[in-house]
Design an enzyme around this catalytic site. Structure first.
Site, PDB file in Angstrom:
ATOM      1  N   THR A 374      -1.382  -2.241  -6.939  1.00 23.91           N
ATOM      2  CA  THR A 374      -0.731  -2.351  -8.157  1.00 23.91           C
ATOM      3  C   THR A 374      -0.815  -1.159  -8.940  1.00 23.91           C
ATOM      4  O   THR A 374      -1.568  -0.195  -8.427  1.00 23.91           O
ATOM      5  CB  THR A 374      -1.433  -3.474  -8.989  1.00 23.91           C
ATOM      6  OG1 THR A 374      -1.358  -4.823  -8.117  1.00 23.91           O
ATOM      7  CG2 THR A 374      -0.869  -3.917 -10.368  1.00 23.91           C
ATOM      8  N   THR A 392       3.759  -4.007  -9.107  1.00 26.73           N
ATOM      9  CA  THR A 392       2.946  -4.296  -8.154  1.00 26.73           C
ATOM     10  C   THR A 392       3.668  -4.796  -6.697  1.00 26.73           C
ATOM     11  O   THR A 392       4.579  -5.387  -6.990  1.00 26.73           O
ATOM     12  CB  THR A 392       1.766  -5.544  -8.419  1.00 26.73           C
ATOM     13  OG1 THR A 392       0.758  -5.498  -7.208  1.00 26.73           O
ATOM     14  CG2 THR A 392       2.440  -6.887  -8.608  1.00 26.73           C
ATOM     15  N   ASN A 394       1.329  -6.443  -4.658  1.00 26.88           N
ATOM     16  CA  ASN A 394      -0.112  -7.133  -4.727  1.00 26.88           C
ATOM     17  C   ASN A 394      -1.070  -6.371  -3.743  1.00 26.88           C
ATOM     18  O   ASN A 394      -1.677  -5.618  -4.347  1.00 26.88           O
ATOM     19  CB  ASN A 394       0.445  -8.489  -4.101  1.00 26.88           C
ATOM     20  CG  ASN A 394      -0.986  -9.585  -4.061  1.00 26.88           C
ATOM     21  OD1 ASN A 394      -1.659  -9.307  -5.187  1.00 26.88           O
ATOM     22  ND2 ASN A 394      -1.077 -10.544  -3.215  1.00 26.88           N
ATOM     23  N   GLY A 467      -6.247  -6.473  -9.441  1.00 32.01           N
ATOM     24  CA  GLY A 467      -6.165  -7.994  -8.902  1.00 32.01           C
ATOM     25  C   GLY A 467      -6.983  -8.341 -10.329  1.00 32.01           C
ATOM     26  O   GLY A 467      -6.468  -8.123 -11.502  1.00 32.01           O
TER      27      GLY A 467
HETATM   28  O1  DON Z   1      -0.667 -10.009 -10.174  1.00 30.81           O
HETATM   29  C1  DON Z   1      -1.761 -10.000  -9.975  1.00 30.81           C
HETATM   30  O2  DON Z   1      -2.559 -10.319 -10.480  1.00 30.81           O
HETATM   31  C2  DON Z   1      -1.881  -9.140  -8.468  1.00 30.81           C
HETATM   32  N1  DON Z   1      -0.894  -9.357  -7.732  1.00 30.81           N
HETATM   33  C3  DON Z   1      -2.320  -7.652  -8.736  1.00 30.81           C
HETATM   34  C4  DON Z   1      -2.778  -7.038  -7.604  1.00 30.81           C
HETATM   35  C5  DON Z   1      -3.554  -5.826  -7.915  1.00 30.81           C
HETATM   36  O3  DON Z   1      -3.603  -5.200  -8.946  1.00 30.81           O
HETATM   37  C6  DON Z   1      -3.897  -4.974  -6.543  1.00 30.81           C
HETATM   38  N2  DON Z   1      -4.719  -3.783  -7.351  1.00 30.81           N
HETATM   39  N3  DON Z   1      -5.453  -3.217  -6.943  1.00 30.81           N
END
Ligand code: DON
Length: 562
Positions: A374, A392, A394, A467
């Site tokens: 992301t 993102t 994901n 995440g």
């Molecule tokens: O929408 C979300 O919370 C996740 N799909 C975000 C994923 C993310 O931040 C990955 N990064 N390191």
């Protein structure tokens, strides 16, 4: 601006001189000028160029997102989704939701085998993991509402970067090399992302197919993506495997405008992303609970401050699992969940004596596993507008599937649904009915694009990837600035921690104060090391137009000024 400087960490120069033709800038001070902070110097420069051409923050937001889709393929995207929280110089506050949706053919049990066991490989990798992409719709919606310059000008920098190529950074080269097997596994056609010999820093990444897709969007608008030849490319890609996205899914995709989640924090108005992101609701819950113990009395990352913040995180994340999902499909209980009446009651069993067991604050169905692309953009312009965007795919490079003919990665956002109650997603988050899979529903997110306003004007623009660590990172950034009054550099580069109810572990970055860890271990807290937590992009402003933009030291993140 006055800041209490605890330690001066010179992250500013660390990653410079690493490139042949790319200059990473970690901090810029300016007055009455627009600035862009993003995960990649070329994307920040694309945004700043638009500001120089007279564009506003929203134009720059669009140009930066398109550029990131080219120069930061691990997370920048046109095949994913995102959120934009914005404020205008007229006082408007808005939240755009261009999150992916579950395809029409999706169903609650689509990732369960005959025995009812969840197969998270399917929700995380390959074609079945893909949600209907929202990014292109979101950028056109942003433009229709707030754009100043023609859309074609905003896409052009990305087209140039894709067509002529750009030198990859050392980090990107390493990531492309380490993901090569996955790219080969999920793509039978030749993509721009694999070579016979390993990528090295400075190698040119040219993306002709992506340039053609961007040109089709430039010529035909969003229909250039959601209908016609490009839509067919995506659907054909689905048919090569177990994918289920149809032409109808693409044609029907719509950005939703949401009411910003707004709350007061110590005389500042914080606006953030509401459901279907848990980001804003969690942030409100955590800040409010921490304020019940007068967090500002303690030192940053001291045992007391850590304990208060971790316990606030524990209670908020238990609520995430129980109550949060797409508000178009479930009852939105946010106002109740962020009310002082509810939170004060939730805080009653907090004690400085020892850790609160997670079972005491939520209903544990099963123990989650632990795991971890992301990207965030913070922008201000000289007109007084501000934009905070998190976007993102994901996971890293999303589903790893590159659309043949389209040249872009598809997301693996379906994994953000609760594929089965109690089964953790790739970030260890569990959920239940509120976040179950239903056709057209948006999967619960943690992305937390946020703007803090002081006297009605933007004071802090902030956000990060990571995440489930996103809300806790934004929480830390805000208290570091407001409660602990740290210098901007330290606000985002200080060692971070994260707790999310389950597992019952506090993750800390490696330079986290050992003294604090030792004191809390005595109180029944468990710690685990985590390499890095988040990559925060932040802009601070004062009422006289002085601004400081800081890019996270953990990556190639970089600031550009108009
Ligand atoms: O929408 C979300 O919370 C996740 N799909 C975000 C994923 C993310 O931040 C990955 N990064 N390191």
């Amino acid at each position: 601006m006055k800041f209490k400087i605890l330690i001066f960490l010179s992250f500013i120069q660390i990653f410079q001189a690493q490139f042949t033709n790319i200059n990473i800038v970690k901090e810029i001070h300016s007055k009455d000028k627009g600035m862009v902070v993003s995960a990649h110097p070329l994307a920040s420069e694309a945004g700043a160029k638009i500001l120089k051409m007279g564009g506003n923050a929203f134009d720059a937001a669009i140009a930066t997102q398109f550029a990131l889709a080219v120069v930061y393929p691990q997370a920048g995207n046109i095949g994913g989704g995102g959120f934009l929280v914005g404020t205008t110089n007229k006082g408007e506050k808005f939240a755009l939701d261009y999150r992916e949706t579950a395809p029409i053919k999706a169903s609650k049990d689509m990732y369960l085998d005959e025995k009812g066991n969840a197969n998270t490989d399917l929700s995380q990798n390959g074609r079945l993991a893909v949600g209907v992409p929202g990014s292109i719709s979101g950028m056109f919606y942003t433009h229709k509402k707030f754009g100043k310059l023609p859309m074609s000008a905003l896409i052009q920098p990305a087209i140039d970067l894709a067509e002529k190529g750009f030198a990859v950074t050392l980090r990107e080269a390493n990531l492309l090399n380490s993901t090569k097997e996955d790219f080969l596994k999920h793509n039978s056609h030749k993509t721009a992302f694999t070579k016979d010999i390993p990528w090295k820093q400075g190698d040119l990444l040219i993306q002709k197919e992506l340039a053609n897709t961007l040109k089709a969007i430039q010529k035909n608008g969003e229909k250039g993506f959601y209908e016609g030849k490009n839509a067919q490319f995506l659907v054909d890609e689905m048919k090569k495997g177990n994918g289920i996205i149809s032409l109808e899914d693409l044609k029907n995709y719509k950005t939703r405008e949401r009411k910003v989640l707004s709350f007061d924090y110590k005389g500042n108005e914080i606006i953030s992303m509401p459901l279907p992101s848990s980001g804003g609701p969690l942030l409100a819950q955590m800040l409010k609970m921490a304020s019940y113990e007068n967090l500002e009395k303690y030192e940053q990352n001291s045992p007391e401050a850590l304990q208060i913040m971790v316990e606030a995180e524990r209670r908020a994340y238990a609520d995430r699992a129980e109550y949060m999902g797409d508000p178009d499909f479930i009852e939105d209980k946010t106002q109740m969940l962020i009310s002082d009446e509810y939170l004060k009651n939730r805080w009653k069993n907090f004690s400085f004596e020892k850790a609160t067991p997670s079972a005491d604050v939520g209903n544990i169905i099963s123990q989650p596993k632990e795991s971890e692309q992301t990207t965030h953009i913070s922008i201000i312009d000289k007109f007084g507008n501000a934009a905070s965007i998190t976007t993102t795919l994901n996971g890293l490079y999303g589903s790893k599937v590159v659309v043949k003919g389209g040249g872009y990665f598809l997301n693996n956002e379906m994994d953000d649904f609760s594929v089965k109650p109690g089964v953790p997603n790739m970030f260890g988050a569990v959920g239940g009915e509120a976040n179950s899979i239903v056709p057209n529903k948006r999967m619960l997110s943690s992305m937390t694009p946020t703007i803090v306003l002081k006297n009605g004007k933007p004071y802090i623009v902030v956000g990060t990837p990571g995440g489930t660590t996103i809300p806790t990172s934004v929480f830390q950034s805000i208290v570091n600035a407001i409660d602990f009054k740290l210098s901007p550099n330290f606000v985002i580069n200080a060692p971070k921690f994260h707790h999310q109810w389950l597992p019952e572990v506090i993750y800390t970055e490696k330079n986290f104060p050992q003294h604090t860890i030792k004191v809390l271990e005595q109180k029944n807290y468990k710690f685990e090391n985590r390499n890095v937590i988040g990559r925060t992009e932040m802009i601070f402003l004062d009422e006289n137009g002085n601004a400081i933009a800081v890019a996270d030291g953990r990556g190639d993140d970089s600031v550009a000024v108009e």
